[in-house]
Design an enzyme around this catalytic site. Sequence first.
Site, short mmCIF file in Angstrom:
data_model
loop_
_atom_site.label_atom_id
_atom_site.label_comp_id
_atom_site.label_asym_id
_atom_site.label_seq_id
_atom_site.Cartn_x
_atom_site.Cartn_y
_atom_site.Cartn_z
N GLU D 60 0.50 -1.14 -0.38
CA GLU D 60 0.02 -0.25 -0.09
C GLU D 60 1.17 1.23 0.25
O GLU D 60 0.25 2.09 -0.58
CB GLU D 60 -0.60 -0.18 1.09
CG GLU D 60 -2.42 -1.00 1.14
CD GLU D 60 -2.05 -2.56 1.46
OE1 GLU D 60 -1.14 -2.41 1.98
OE2 GLU D 60 -3.18 -3.08 1.24
N HIS D 129 -11.83 -4.85 8.53
CA HIS D 129 -12.11 -4.45 7.22
C HIS D 129 -13.63 -3.76 7.57
O HIS D 129 -14.58 -3.93 6.45
CB HIS D 129 -12.91 -5.67 6.63
CG HIS D 129 -11.77 -6.65 5.97
ND1 HIS D 129 -10.75 -7.38 6.79
CD2 HIS D 129 -10.78 -6.90 5.30
CE1 HIS D 129 -10.06 -8.13 6.36
NE2 HIS D 129 -9.79 -7.76 5.47
C1 TPP Z 1 -2.74 -4.56 3.81
C2 TPP Z 1 -3.56 -6.04 3.06
N1 TPP Z 1 -3.61 -5.49 2.29
C3 TPP Z 1 -4.47 -6.18 1.26
C4 TPP Z 1 -5.80 -7.02 2.19
C5 TPP Z 1 -6.75 -7.62 1.27
N2 TPP Z 1 -6.36 -8.54 1.18
C6 TPP Z 1 -6.90 -9.70 2.23
S1 TPP Z 1 -6.06 -11.78 1.95
C7 TPP Z 1 -5.13 -11.11 0.44
C8 TPP Z 1 -4.05 -11.87 -0.02
C9 TPP Z 1 -2.75 -12.21 0.16
O1 TPP Z 1 -2.33 -13.23 -0.55
P1 TPP Z 1 -1.29 -14.04 0.42
O2 TPP Z 1 -0.12 -13.79 1.19
O3 TPP Z 1 -0.82 -15.09 -0.71
O4 TPP Z 1 -2.54 -14.90 1.26
P2 TPP Z 1 -3.25 -15.67 0.97
O5 TPP Z 1 -4.54 -15.15 0.54
O6 TPP Z 1 -2.98 -16.10 -0.78
O7 TPP Z 1 -3.37 -17.07 2.13
C10 TPP Z 1 -4.89 -9.56 -0.04
C11 TPP Z 1 -4.42 -8.91 -1.32
C12 TPP Z 1 -5.10 -7.39 2.61
N3 TPP Z 1 -5.86 -8.03 4.09
N4 TPP Z 1 -4.18 -6.51 4.08
#
Ligand code: TPP
Lengths: 327, 327, 324, 324
Positions: D60, D129
Amino acid sequence: MTIYTMTIITKNEARHLLKQMMQIRQFEDAIMDLMARNIAEGGSHLYAGEEACAVGAMAAIRKDDYITSTHRGHGHAIAKGGSLPELMAEILGKETGVCKGKGGSLHLADVSKGNLGANGIVGGSIGIATGAGLSIQLRGADQIVLCFFGDGATNTGLFHESLNMAGKWKLPVVFICENNLYGMSVSVERACAVNDLTKKAAPYNMPAECCDGMDVLAVKDTVAKYAALARKGDGPAFIVCNTYRYYGHSRSDPRIYRTKEEEKSWRDRDCIMAFGRKMQEQTVLTEKEVADLEKEVTAELEAAVDFAIKSPDPKPEELYRDVYFEM
Amino acid sequence: MTIYTMTIITKNEARHLLKQMMQIRQFEDAIMDLMARNIAEGGSHLYAGEEACAVGAMAAIRKDDYITSTHRGHGHAIAKGGSLPELMAEILGKETGVCKGKGGSLHLADVSKGNLGANGIVGGSIGIATGAGLSIQLRGADQIVLCFFGDGATNTGLFHESLNMAGKWKLPVVFICENNLYGMSVSVERACAVNDLTKKAAPYNMPAECCDGMDVLAVKDTVAKYAALARKGDGPAFIVCNTYRYYGHSRSDPRIYRTKEEEKSWRDRDCIMAFGRKMQEQTVLTEKEVADLEKEVTAELEAAVDFAIKSPDPKPEELYRDVYFEM
Amino acid sequence: MREITYRQALNEALSEEMERDQSVFLMGEDVAVYGGAYGVTLNLMQKFGEKRVRDTAISEAAIIGAGLGAAITGMRPVVEIMYIDFMGICLEQIGNQVAKIRYMFGGKTRVPLVIRTEGGAGRTLGAHHSQSLESWFIHVPGLKVIMPATPADAKGLLKSSIREDNPILFIEHKMLYNVKGPVPEGEYLLPIGKADVKRPGKDATVIAYSRMLYSTLEAAKRLAEDGIEVEVIDPRTLLPLDMETIAESVRKTHRAIIVEEDTKTGGTGAEIGMQIMENCFDELDAPVLRIAGADIPMPKSAVLEKLAIPDADRIYREIKSLVM
Amino acid sequence: MREITYRQALNEALSEEMERDQSVFLMGEDVAVYGGAYGVTLNLMQKFGEKRVRDTAISEAAIIGAGLGAAITGMRPVVEIMYIDFMGICLEQIGNQVAKIRYMFGGKTRVPLVIRTEGGAGRTLGAHHSQSLESWFIHVPGLKVIMPATPADAKGLLKSSIREDNPILFIEHKMLYNVKGPVPEGEYLLPIGKADVKRPGKDATVIAYSRMLYSTLEAAKRLAEDGIEVEVIDPRTLLPLDMETIAESVRKTHRAIIVEEDTKTGGTGAEIGMQIMENCFDELDAPVLRIAGADIPMPKSAVLEKLAIPDADRIYREIKSLVM
Ligand SMILES: Cc1ncc(C[n+]2csc(CCOP(=O)(O)OP(=O)(O)O)c2C)c(N)n1
Ligand SMILES: Cc1ncc(C[n+]2csc(CCOP(=O)(O)OP(=O)(O)O)c2C)c(N)n1
Ligand SMILES: [Mg+2]
Ligand SMILES: [Mg+2]
């Protein structure tokens, strides 16, 4: 003493490099003096000692290229073509300053000259540099960006987020870490999990190289190499310039975290002395030419300081001006 | 299919590992069902497919060790000894939930069991894990911390700041990246400047290793190795478990960013199937034992779902309770 | 009573609590070898060792995150963010994690974490080193926010903060570190959430905190010479706010003024003023007056900086024209 | 007039501006292939290509920083932060860099940057959220803050934002994306900084924005059945605030109520209420009333979530007891 490889260099270029380094050194010394006389207030992080980095780097790029700078940004601003009187007036917060007295030492900037600004936030410019690179790529231009920051900034989250973005998108940004061994009082050794800062770029798919930040030509050559790659679309690079700041981090710094011997060992390799001597050895410049240059710069600085001191303070109505752009 | 090396494993351990994986799978499937029936509201990021990571990792540590978890945290919570009914009740936001219905899927936590919590913020727990490691070191305890996060989290600034701190101070934290190839819809390839995520640890002076996140024993062995090092004061490590989530990122995800073939190729290597088969091949468990285990888990899940559904909602007076600790 | 500086008072508080409780430790940028950018932690590393007084890298988010992780696993960290201007780097960790973890976890944990920082203008450091951002934090339920003005309040409140089982944002002011004042020797604790009447009066209630307390007291003195006796209240804790003490005063004086250094719009004065209206509407003879910082980034120029924040002169003039 | 959803209105605004101006581009997490977590950018990558609609990593701070860098070097970026809850990660970049760069540089640059995000509760997503953090941003001079409630306002204001040479924080609401409403075809622009009277009335002025506008209009309808005619004003832009329109109404109705979803203390209602007091003190028959979110982290439980934020019922009841 640094061992220079022979480099073919014209008199003009030698003069230019030496002069800029002298300008920066005298600029910083003038500020020390103004601070001692309580004419300059507020924080000023002086660049004395590190001149070869800014000057060498800027000699490797074009006028229409961008840079981003740091809290220790006077050298970058001067080397990027800033006007000494306007910069000095800005340090004193005067109306005639390059930022109308609103920025000050920590925020020297001149977008018209491609200097996207110093920054009071360590690492705070690294995203901006990345975005300027993105803008170049999107516009299909052939500019590049030099992004300056210190060793300490490599521990900020934004550094990593930005390098990842630049690496992934192959943005034309050359990241230049001025490793002066300390972030304020905390040495690289105590702050970073690794001492070899080139490793910081390992996750970002970009070449990383160290160079002697006390050698203006070494810096220039290294930056030129990666600037050329960036310009032709090969993406970013990470350069670590090993250097040293002569003064304390800021005025009040007693420098207890480093030794007098260490300070001396770096001063012995002073970038201005070394380069002046080398140019004489290589008969590019004469002793007199070097001495004349010094005098010329002294006169410039006197004029700049004089201009700055005599300049008026911003008028009260400036207080609310430029918070927003008004149509 | 994965080729397993022969590992000496007791019936009890095999049962335990298989059972936990089944519990997680059925837990997630139960939630899918509850969501389809509009009984479970809100977001739930399901762990189905990745069970071997949490179960293998947790099998390698002690009860009094800590973990931090993620938005995809049901598996970690179960493997760290959470009670299925309490966890399911929490997913439904019920008074009997492990967090009294105030946390929900994104915030499953049970400090009494060493689970310092899931997190709605990607990367948000990595600093907490690092601090728990610091606390252990300061207290002179011999606990360790497992810090779980996804591939996407390695692009956050906090990840880098934390790993640098842990690496510099040699904190007893094993960082476990569950690389399921995507952060929401963005593949590692499109998000990260490098595909080999072990490179992300290069600046942090810690060993980094990849392992097969579909093989519970491979995960266990890898985590055990680095957990032991951390426990004896040798500092942190970075482990990448290659794995896959079966369902979409969240309920509404149409999964247009990946192919059916890719999904199938991972499902073919399903961690529960593979481990069950292997235990039978190695005559550690019989077919009937595996089938019985499955039934046992099904009964547990039914009871958990039943408990959760029948549990009351939190009372209105809970609204303002626990914002602050009151003496 | 002996007089010591605000800086010394803070240093004493840290030192005494570290002596008293082994689980207290300090962490932040330049807090150990250097002794803190403003010298608050001077000599504490020498006294308590490098383990308990720790220099970190420039990693504000990790500093907060690690402080939280340590706080919920048996320690009582006191972490420092050098300037409040840097808070935007770690506000996610403070707002989402530190302040919410207890509630989100159903009350199953406590967060004995103190986050020290300093703010305010006055050194012509420009837009990134002069802000007063306390109002961001009073909008974060779960946190307590303290801004002491006097050396005694600084000491008493910092000691209480370190013993508190809730997370505290403790905001000092860069222009107050050299200010001297009486501080009792030895154990000295003050209650969190309690305002202090710094000067009694009857004609108007002036609420002022941190550096603005001094400018306000100066203005109050000059107003007294004009025959106007204002009551000056320092809330000291901004969250939770001691509205009882304030409301009691306003019910007596029928006029309220808030003096704040932060930029006016969305500032702390809005909340205080609104609460005064909510509590004392019928008692108010005039609208609550905000004397606040200009809605601008802080300019470098000393001349402009002075104009950007309230000073005794302006406070005097504005109160006088309200009360007369 | 045709009716489209808030989501479609936003999508149209982006699409039209991208067609109109090559320097507009989009960047954020999951905005391209996925089309945005809430589908606002659906099909824009297909239409404008991967260069101009860019998926980023989860970074971000870099998203904002890069947006700013592009904005001051010739582009007009529209960047997305998926949830306003994540703003604490990049608030330094927004507050210190984006909002201040023009002033700090002596007016020598412009920042045509739009930061889109969404906030609010209603989906039982819990504490990370569901927040409404707009009040942090109205405390950031240099920024403009917009929170549209209707599809037409969303479209008209987003288009104007993209053409604006100042940085804009554009806050959508997750519960409004599916709300339908009339939106004029073709070019439709609305002025930034202008409130809109959504329902005329004479007995009280109710200021409500974003999702709370709907609950307020519902309450207003029920109040009308009781013979109470409230005037409902949506400021739409929170910074700068159109106090003229609000004050004019309050001078007519003599009563003001603010309905806000954010947590009450230090919230946006404090600033609006304070400004009403400053502008209309003598016209007020009662203290300005805040109907606001509870001062708590948002709990997961649907039952508690509903209690934590105002609904039409509560708005109806509280206004009724104020006016009667
Ligand atoms: C700081 C932040 N940015 C964006 C999000 C929205 N978001 C939730 S899960 C996710 C993907 C996360 O990817 P990863 O770390 O690979 O974990 P996975 O969901 O694949 O287990 C995103 C972009 C968030 N919760 N927090
Ligand atoms: C985000 C942030 N943290 C801390 C500071 C305080 N600070 C100013 S300069 C500095 C040291 C920076 O070190 P480095 O990046 O190595 O640059 P140098 O000063 O050595 O040139 C610190 C800690 C700051 N300005 N910004
Ligand atoms: Mg340095
Ligand atoms: Mg992933």
